[in-house]
Design an enzyme around this catalytic site. Structure first.
Site, PDB file in Angstrom:
ATOM      1  N   SER A 165      40.373 -27.958 -20.097  1.00  0.00           N
ATOM      2  CA  SER A 165      39.473 -26.857 -19.730  1.00  0.00           C
ATOM      3  C   SER A 165      38.927 -26.988 -18.322  1.00  0.00           C
ATOM      4  O   SER A 165      38.226 -26.098 -17.851  1.00  0.00           O
ATOM      5  CB  SER A 165      38.304 -26.785 -20.723  1.00  0.00           C
ATOM      6  OG  SER A 165      37.420 -27.858 -20.532  1.00  0.00           O
ATOM      7  N   THR A 183      34.676 -25.434 -19.723  1.00  0.00           N
ATOM      8  CA  THR A 183      34.043 -25.692 -18.436  1.00  0.00           C
ATOM      9  C   THR A 183      33.178 -26.913 -18.611  1.00  0.00           C
ATOM     10  O   THR A 183      32.791 -27.225 -19.732  1.00  0.00           O
ATOM     11  CB  THR A 183      33.116 -24.486 -18.086  1.00  0.00           C
ATOM     12  OG1 THR A 183      33.894 -23.329 -17.893  1.00  0.00           O
ATOM     13  CG2 THR A 183      32.262 -24.728 -16.852  1.00  0.00           C
ATOM     14  N   THR A 208      35.478 -25.647 -13.617  1.00  0.00           N
ATOM     15  CA  THR A 208      36.282 -25.106 -14.715  1.00  0.00           C
ATOM     16  C   THR A 208      37.676 -24.694 -14.267  1.00  0.00           C
ATOM     17  O   THR A 208      37.911 -24.435 -13.078  1.00  0.00           O
ATOM     18  CB  THR A 208      35.577 -23.854 -15.293  1.00  0.00           C
ATOM     19  OG1 THR A 208      36.251 -23.432 -16.476  1.00  0.00           O
ATOM     20  CG2 THR A 208      35.583 -22.701 -14.300  1.00  0.00           C
ATOM     21  N   ARG A 220      41.625 -13.873 -11.098  1.00  0.00           N
ATOM     22  CA  ARG A 220      40.358 -13.679 -11.820  1.00  0.00           C
ATOM     23  C   ARG A 220      39.416 -14.852 -11.515  1.00  0.00           C
ATOM     24  O   ARG A 220      39.806 -16.011 -11.576  1.00  0.00           O
ATOM     25  CB  ARG A 220      40.632 -13.600 -13.317  1.00  0.00           C
ATOM     26  CG  ARG A 220      39.383 -13.478 -14.205  1.00  0.00           C
ATOM     27  CD  ARG A 220      38.891 -14.801 -14.724  1.00  0.00           C
ATOM     28  NE  ARG A 220      37.864 -14.672 -15.753  1.00  0.00           N
ATOM     29  CZ  ARG A 220      37.160 -15.690 -16.233  1.00  0.00           C
ATOM     30  NH1 ARG A 220      37.360 -16.911 -15.794  1.00  0.00           N
ATOM     31  NH2 ARG A 220      36.254 -15.498 -17.167  1.00  0.00           N
ATOM     32  N   VAL A 221      38.197 -14.519 -11.184  1.00  0.00           N
ATOM     33  CA  VAL A 221      37.172 -15.537 -10.978  1.00  0.00           C
ATOM     34  C   VAL A 221      36.098 -15.320 -12.035  1.00  0.00           C
ATOM     35  O   VAL A 221      35.671 -14.183 -12.264  1.00  0.00           O
ATOM     36  CB  VAL A 221      36.592 -15.430  -9.548  1.00  0.00           C
ATOM     37  CG1 VAL A 221      35.344 -16.281  -9.397  1.00  0.00           C
ATOM     38  CG2 VAL A 221      37.649 -15.846  -8.516  1.00  0.00           C
ATOM     39  N   GLY A 222      35.694 -16.381 -12.686  1.00  0.00           N
ATOM     40  CA  GLY A 222      34.694 -16.258 -13.747  1.00  0.00           C
ATOM     41  C   GLY A 222      33.281 -16.424 -13.220  1.00  0.00           C
ATOM     42  O   GLY A 222      33.002 -16.215 -12.032  1.00  0.00           O
ATOM     43  N   ASP A 223      32.395 -16.824 -14.111  1.00  0.00           N
ATOM     44  CA  ASP A 223      30.995 -16.988 -13.731  1.00  0.00           C
ATOM     45  C   ASP A 223      30.711 -18.326 -13.060  1.00  0.00           C
ATOM     46  O   ASP A 223      29.749 -18.465 -12.309  1.00  0.00           O
ATOM     47  CB  ASP A 223      30.081 -16.818 -14.956  1.00  0.00           C
ATOM     48  CG  ASP A 223      30.412 -17.797 -16.082  1.00  0.00           C
ATOM     49  OD1 ASP A 223      31.567 -18.268 -16.155  1.00  0.00           O
ATOM     50  OD2 ASP A 223      29.513 -18.083 -16.893  1.00  0.00           O
ATOM     51  N   THR A 273      28.582 -22.177 -20.007  1.00  0.00           N
ATOM     52  CA  THR A 273      29.999 -22.252 -20.365  1.00  0.00           C
ATOM     53  C   THR A 273      30.265 -21.133 -21.359  1.00  0.00           C
ATOM     54  O   THR A 273      29.359 -20.686 -22.065  1.00  0.00           O
ATOM     55  CB  THR A 273      30.371 -23.610 -21.004  1.00  0.00           C
ATOM     56  OG1 THR A 273      29.589 -23.810 -22.183  1.00  0.00           O
ATOM     57  CG2 THR A 273      30.133 -24.763 -20.049  1.00  0.00           C
ATOM     58  N   GLY A 274      31.514 -20.702 -21.424  1.00  0.00           N
ATOM     59  CA  GLY A 274      31.861 -19.631 -22.340  1.00  0.00           C
ATOM     60  C   GLY A 274      32.348 -18.409 -21.588  1.00  0.00           C
ATOM     61  O   GLY A 274      32.732 -18.507 -20.421  1.00  0.00           O
ATOM     62  N   GLY A 307      32.827 -15.898 -19.260  1.00  0.00           N
ATOM     63  CA  GLY A 307      32.203 -15.665 -17.971  1.00  0.00           C
ATOM     64  C   GLY A 307      31.842 -14.218 -17.734  1.00  0.00           C
ATOM     65  O   GLY A 307      30.797 -13.907 -17.146  1.00  0.00           O
TER      66      GLY A 307
HETATM   67  N1  ASP Z   1      32.732 -19.610 -18.032  1.00  0.00           N
HETATM   68  C1  ASP Z   1      34.085 -19.925 -17.664  1.00  0.00           C
HETATM   69  C2  ASP Z   1      34.757 -18.697 -17.182  1.00  0.00           C
HETATM   70  O1  ASP Z   1      34.515 -17.628 -17.706  1.00  0.00           O
HETATM   71  C3  ASP Z   1      34.893 -20.463 -18.736  1.00  0.00           C
HETATM   72  C4  ASP Z   1      34.197 -21.295 -19.714  1.00  0.00           C
HETATM   73  O2  ASP Z   1      33.147 -21.787 -19.510  1.00  0.00           O
HETATM   74  O3  ASP Z   1      34.721 -21.512 -20.772  1.00  0.00           O
HETATM   75  O4  ASP Z   1      35.599 -18.835 -16.318  1.00  0.00           O
END
Ligand code: ASP
Length: 360
Positions: A80, A207, A225, A235-238, A258-259, A261
């Site tokens: 991850s 993450t 992450t 794609r860019v997450g949070d 985490t989770g 984004g």
């Molecule tokens: N938050 C991260 C994202 O969306 C991924 C994750 O934390 O699982 O890229």
């Protein structure tokens, strides 16, 4: 689990810790997502332990936290984060990371970075060596190479590559032959891999966020992450977005996520949590406020499960200026979040908002 004096002696923090802990009355502590307290690669120290030892011997808090998350980034068995992270839809590992230094009031981040195993260190280099906060894509990689990072063509491991191929078979069975001939599209194919036990839900998203405070009350944080598995390239997450995947205000506290984004980007919840703490909320209450807000903002049918609740996982980690902390999750998760203080590294159960599971 070692007792306090065994832990302090074994880690070499014994000499530094008592004085450090009493200074100004703040007890140093490090919190992180679950993988911050996992041994996968035969190592002897987990990320939170490495970070805590650094903090209590007087290292810069951010340096200590990044040394901790480097363990996870470099671990080929953690799919991850960093090296061996699950790749995007093209099979390319693209990494996101951010860091914030409370006392220096500085931040750095990278998005969609390819070819560098430790994106958290590149984020720190952006913070320290440029006039910018966020570099992305090819520019981020060229910057990393220019300042001395080793870049490599492919950060996949055999494991991450095999899982990507399985995802291709499930999404495109006419071209990537799938014995079961199941034609599933996009996210549903990802969910089917979670159900079949091929991908842990915590790694589909996945993450490490790690936040720490030293005895002087200096706060820092880092989030790193490989992002959402099988994402659209680019794609860019949070995680690298300051305020969303991480926020630190040295006068107030630190928060990270985490989770999913996309659910967090909409509300920039790490900043929201810090602002709630500024208003006097305990870290747990502030972080729960953010989860409630995400839940109420999630109204699209495709994002809801059969009970009308979010069809995804999301966790927040919060630490305040007094050293109080919390880890909260939309749903109950098997493994607690990671904590290290004077009593050693351990896992602590998340407080959760909703019963059941995201895909029910
Ligand atoms: N938050 C991260 C994202 O969306 C991924 C994750 O934390 O699982 O890229």
């Amino acid at each position: 689990m070692p007792n306090r004096s065994e832990f302090l002696t074994a880690t070499g923090a014994a000499a530094a810790a008592p004085a450090a802990i009493l200074d100004r009355g703040v007890k140093p502590v490090v919190i992180a997502s679950s993988n911050g307290n996992r041994f996968k690669n035969g190592g002897t120290q987990t990320a939170v332990e490495r970070a805590f030892v650094g903090i209590t011997r007087g290292d810069d808090v951010l340096d200590a936290l990044i040394a901790g998350v480097n363990i996870v980034e470099l671990d080929p068995l953690d799919d991850s984060v960093g090296y061996g992270g699950l790749p995007n839809a093209d099979g390319v590992v693209q990494l996101d990371a951010s860091c914030m230094h409370g006392p220096k009031h500085r931040a750095g981040a990278v998005g969609a970075l390819e070819g560098v195993r430790t994106p958290s260190l590149v984020a720190k280099a952006v913070m320290e060596q440029t006039d910018h906060v966020l570099l992305v894509g090819r520019g981020a990689q060229e910057f990393a190479r220019d300042v001395g990072f080793t870049t490599e063509p492919d950060l996949n491991t055999a494991h991450s590559r095999a899982l990507w191929l399985e995802w291709k078979r499930r999404t495109d069975p006419d071209h990537y032959l799938d014995p079961a001939k199941r034609a599933l599209v996009g996210a549903r194919a990802g969910e089917s891999m979670i159900r079949d036990g091929l991908v842990d839900v915590a790694h589909y998203w996945g993450t490490i966020n790690c936040d720490g405070i030293n005895a002087r009350g200096d706060l820092c944080g880092v989030t790193t992450t490989s992002g959402l598995a099988w994402k659209i390239p680019g794609r860019v997450g949070d995680s690298p977005i300051i305020g969303a995947g991480l926020y630190v205000d040295n006068e107030v506290g630190a928060a990270g996520s985490t989770g999913r984004g996309e659910a967090n980007l909409y509300g920039v919840n790490s900043m929201f949590i810090v602002e709630r703490m500024r208003a006097g909320r305990h870290p747990k209450d502030a972080a729960m406020d953010a989860l409630r807000r995400v839940r109420s903002q999630t109204i699209e049918r495709r994002l809801l499960n059969s009970r009308g609740n979010p069809r995804f996982g999301l966790q927040f980690y919060a630490l305040d200026k007094r050293g109080r902390f919390a880890g909260v999750s939309l749903y109950r998760v098997g493994e607690g979040y990671a904590l290290c203080d004077e009593n050693g590294p351990r896992s602590v159960a998340f407080d959760h908002l909703l019963e059941g599971a995201p895909f029910d």
